[in-house]
Design an enzyme around this catalytic site. Structure first.
Site, PDB file in Angstrom:
ATOM      1  CE  LYS A 237      -3.242   2.568   3.016  1.00 56.06           C
ATOM      2  NZ  LYS A 237      -4.136   2.508   4.194  1.00 56.06           N
ATOM      3  CG  ASP A 242      -5.686   7.767   4.674  1.00 53.19           C
ATOM      4  OD1 ASP A 242      -6.609   8.381   4.098  1.00 53.19           O
ATOM      5  OD2 ASP A 242      -5.859   6.725   5.342  1.00 53.19           O
ATOM      6  CE  LYS A 249      -6.683   8.412   8.175  1.00 53.17           C
ATOM      7  NZ  LYS A 249      -7.178   7.264   8.939  1.00 53.17           N
ATOM      8  CG  ASP A 260      -2.007   5.158   4.993  1.00 52.13           C
ATOM      9  OD1 ASP A 260      -1.826   4.118   5.655  1.00 52.13           O
ATOM     10  OD2 ASP A 260      -3.108   5.473   4.501  1.00 52.13           O
ATOM     11  CG  ASP A 319      -9.900   7.045   6.848  1.00 53.46           C
ATOM     12  OD1 ASP A 319      -8.862   7.092   6.170  1.00 53.46           O
ATOM     13  OD2 ASP A 319      -9.931   7.184   8.092  1.00 53.46           O
ATOM     14  CD  GLU A 321      -6.746   5.104   2.467  1.00 56.76           C
ATOM     15  OE1 GLU A 321      -7.724   5.162   3.244  1.00 56.76           O
ATOM     16  OE2 GLU A 321      -5.586   4.861   2.875  1.00 56.76           O
ATOM     17  NE  ARG A 323     -10.525  -1.527   3.764  1.00 58.90           N
ATOM     18  CZ  ARG A 323     -11.085  -1.766   4.947  1.00 58.90           C
ATOM     19  NH1 ARG A 323     -12.217  -2.443   5.020  1.00 58.90           N
ATOM     20  NH2 ARG A 323     -10.527  -1.345   6.049  1.00 58.90           N
TER      21      ARG A 323
HETATM   22  N1  BES Z   1      -4.390   4.376   6.909  1.00 60.67           N
HETATM   23  C1  BES Z   1      -5.499   3.977   7.698  1.00 60.67           C
HETATM   24  C2  BES Z   1      -5.143   2.923   8.749  1.00 60.67           C
HETATM   25  C3  BES Z   1      -4.255   3.383   9.862  1.00 60.67           C
HETATM   26  C4  BES Z   1      -4.807   3.892  11.012  1.00 60.67           C
HETATM   27  C5  BES Z   1      -2.902   3.252   9.749  1.00 60.67           C
HETATM   28  C6  BES Z   1      -4.000   4.284  12.034  1.00 60.67           C
HETATM   29  C7  BES Z   1      -2.085   3.652  10.777  1.00 60.67           C
HETATM   30  C8  BES Z   1      -2.639   4.172  11.932  1.00 60.67           C
HETATM   31  C9  BES Z   1      -6.599   3.408   6.821  1.00 60.67           C
HETATM   32  O1  BES Z   1      -6.664   3.908   5.548  1.00 60.67           O
HETATM   33  C10 BES Z   1      -7.897   3.706   7.512  1.00 60.67           C
HETATM   34  O2  BES Z   1      -8.142   4.837   7.767  1.00 60.67           O
HETATM   35  N2  BES Z   1      -8.652   2.676   7.813  1.00 60.67           N
HETATM   36  C11 BES Z   1      -9.892   2.834   8.490  1.00 60.67           C
HETATM   37  C12 BES Z   1     -10.890   1.883   7.875  1.00 60.67           C
HETATM   38  C13 BES Z   1     -12.298   2.086   8.332  1.00 60.67           C
HETATM   39  C14 BES Z   1     -12.836   3.398   7.823  1.00 60.67           C
HETATM   40  C15 BES Z   1     -13.124   0.938   7.841  1.00 60.67           C
HETATM   41  C16 BES Z   1      -9.686   2.506   9.972  1.00 60.67           C
HETATM   42  O3  BES Z   1      -8.947   1.578  10.276  1.00 60.67           O
HETATM   43  O4  BES Z   1     -10.243   3.216  10.794  1.00 60.67           O
HETATM   44 ZN    ZN Z   2      -4.828   4.574   4.749  1.00 59.79          ZN
HETATM   45 ZN    ZN Z   3      -7.744   5.695   5.348  1.00 56.03          ZN
END
Ligand code: BES
Ligand code: ZN
Ligand code: ZN
Length: 468
Positions: A237, A242, A249, A260, A319, A321, A323
């Site tokens: 990824k 992000d 966020k 990210d 968010d 994104e 995947r």
């Molecule tokens: N980049 C984030 C995941 C992340 C969170 C990495 C904290 C490092 C520290 C990812 O893109 C994300 O925001 N995922 C969301 C998914 C949710 C909206 C289903 C998450 O994990 O909250």
């Molecule tokens: Zn992310």
């Molecule tokens: Zn995200």
């Protein structure tokens, strides 16, 4: 910092050895006494030689649990940190030749990680150890591959630590080209137009609100004697920043989102280390590079995008994104003929809830490769723990309006359901997934390096590729 292997006897400022070596190295009794005194309360000792030795300082690592490689590695990391702080500029890392090559490798790994500093943005850079010379039984060949690993860990940390302003998709491509220069790796870049032609509606939706256009970076290594069409694929990824998209966020959560692209940085550097270390199997790396940003053209919650394999995806959250971009990278890998697909990503916050910053969650259906990567992780001192991944997890990703949703049910099994989403895009190709979102970053200084990017899995994935 230059790390080299001693080919003849060297005379440097420091000598570093174990307390066992102290017995055989013929130090003056005063020195031995001082070392013994310090080792009573600490895991290492540093003492000035007061003109009683060819070295100005003698650093000694306590021979504690030599059977525990993780402990030894951390010990050398801590020592490197302390020596650098004390102003040392050159180190003669001495590992008694009677000891195994493994011990020398582990000491080198710990030491090289411990001296890492990220100071390129400081007007006055921090003090660095400039020269490390290793005296050990390590063969030139083994030294070369160990050096490739430690340099790749440092390079991975750099790429992740660099602010997003200076590490957009194109910067990343340039950095990758530089790292691959002089190796047998072929670099291909699919720009936004090529991605559109390939029908990558998921990747393009994520990247479209940023002025920095998305790229799919593909790195290829063809091993001699291997069928050109058969290769293993690793996807990382590469979300260069992000924001969360329109589902923005909160500022605290966004603060560190330059990391990210950690999956892409990890896979890239592990791959370069593996090729430098003599990779024998054909491997290709797919790195979707995008910025998840916001403007009037941003993709929205409730939109339905069509991925490159034709799957329609309902956007439950902008968010989620990572995947989406990985789905299209996986399809490209599959259509190129991948025999197996591994994904590495800072994918979910839920990974932190599941295993904290201690273990990297691993999941998938590629049992043979999962076994190999778990063993590689164990030997590298990087902790990994397998999670279940079943059809029931995919059911959490159901959508009423599209083939699949990019969000699960109320965050239930959030880390695994994200893995299940990715597994859908493997379409039966043996698949495994590692979520490095917590372990790729440390909030504080640790035994193997300073606060910031850790470079986790560079070592394990390099060993994994070499074990294919
Ligand atoms: N980049 C984030 C995941 C992340 C969170 C990495 C904290 C490092 C520290 C990812 O893109 C994300 O925001 N995922 C969301 C998914 C949710 C909206 C289903 C998450 O994990 O909250
Ligand atoms: Zn992310
Ligand atoms: Zn995200």
């Amino acid at each position: 910092m230059k790390i080299s292997r001693a080919t003849k006897s060297v005379k440097t400022e420091y000598i570093l050895c174990s307390d066992e070596d102290v017995k055989t190295l013929g130090f003056a009794p005063e020195i031995k006494k001082e070392i013994k005194r310090q080792l009573k309360t600490a895991s290492f000792a540093v003492c000035p030689s007061l003109g009683l030795s060819a070295y100005q300082h003698i650093a000694v690592v306590k021979k504690v649990q030599w059977s525990n490689n993780n402990h030894i590695r951390r010990c050398y990391g801590k020592l490197a940190f302390a020596l650098q702080k004390s102003g040392a500029t050159s180190i003669h890392l001495f590992i008694d030749a009677k000891r195994s090559e493994d011990l020398a490798s582990i000491a080198l790994q710990g030491f090289a990680q411990g001296v890492y500093r990220f100071d390129r943005y400081l007007k006055k850079s921090k003090h660095h150890i400039e020269k490390v010379v290793l005296s050990s039984s390590l063969s030139a060949k083994r030294f070369k591959s160990e050096l490739a690993v430690v340099e790749s860990i440092q390079s991975c940390r750099d790429l992740i630590n660099i602010p997003a302003e200076d590490m957009g998709p194109d910067h990343f491509v340039q950095a990758a080209k530089k790292l691959c220069k002089g190796t047998a790796i072929q670099v291909k870049v699919m720009d936004a137009v090529a991605c559109k032609r390939a029908g990558m509606g998921a990747l393009l939706a994520v990247g479209r609100a940023s002025p920095r256009k998305p790229r799919l970076l593909i790195l290829e290594f063809h091993a001699a004697g291997n069928n050109k069409k058969k290769f293993h694929a690793l996807c990382g990824k590469g979300v260069c920043f992000d924001t969360g998209g329109l589902g923005i966020k909160p500022s605290k959560s966004m603060e560190l989102m330059r990391k990210d692209m950690g999956g892409a940085a990890t896979v890239l550097n592990a791959f370069v280390a593996a090729v430098r270390g003599g990779l024998k199997k054909s491997v290709r790396v797919y790195l979707p590079l995008v910025e998840n940003n916001i403007d009037g053209n941003a993709f929205r919650p409730g939109d339905i995008v069509t991925a490159a394999d034709g799957t329609t995806i309902e956007i439950g959250h902008t968010d989620a994104e990572g995947r989406l971009v990985l789905a299209d990278a996986m399809t490209q890998a599959r259509s190129d003929g991948a025999r197996s697909i591994a994904t590495v990503a800072t994918l979910t916050g839920a990974a932190m809830v599941a295993l904290g910053r201690i273990h990297v969650p691993l999941m998938g259906d590629d049992d043979a490769h999962m076994k190999k990567v778990l063993l590689s992780a164990q030997n590298s001192g990087e902790k990994m723990w397998q999670q279940p991944l079943e059809h029931d997890h995919l059911l959490l990703m159901r959508s009423a309006n599209a083939d699949i949703s990019n969000t699960g049910s109320n965050g239930e099994a959030g880390c695994i359901s994200a893995g299940a989403f990715l597994q859908h895009f493997a379409h039966g190709t043996p698949f495994m997934h590692m979520d490095i979102s917590p372990c790729s970053w440390s909030n504080k200084n640790h035994d193997l390096g300073p606060q910031g990017a850790t470079g986790v899995l560079v070592h394990s994935l390099c060993s994994f590729m070499l074990s294919l």
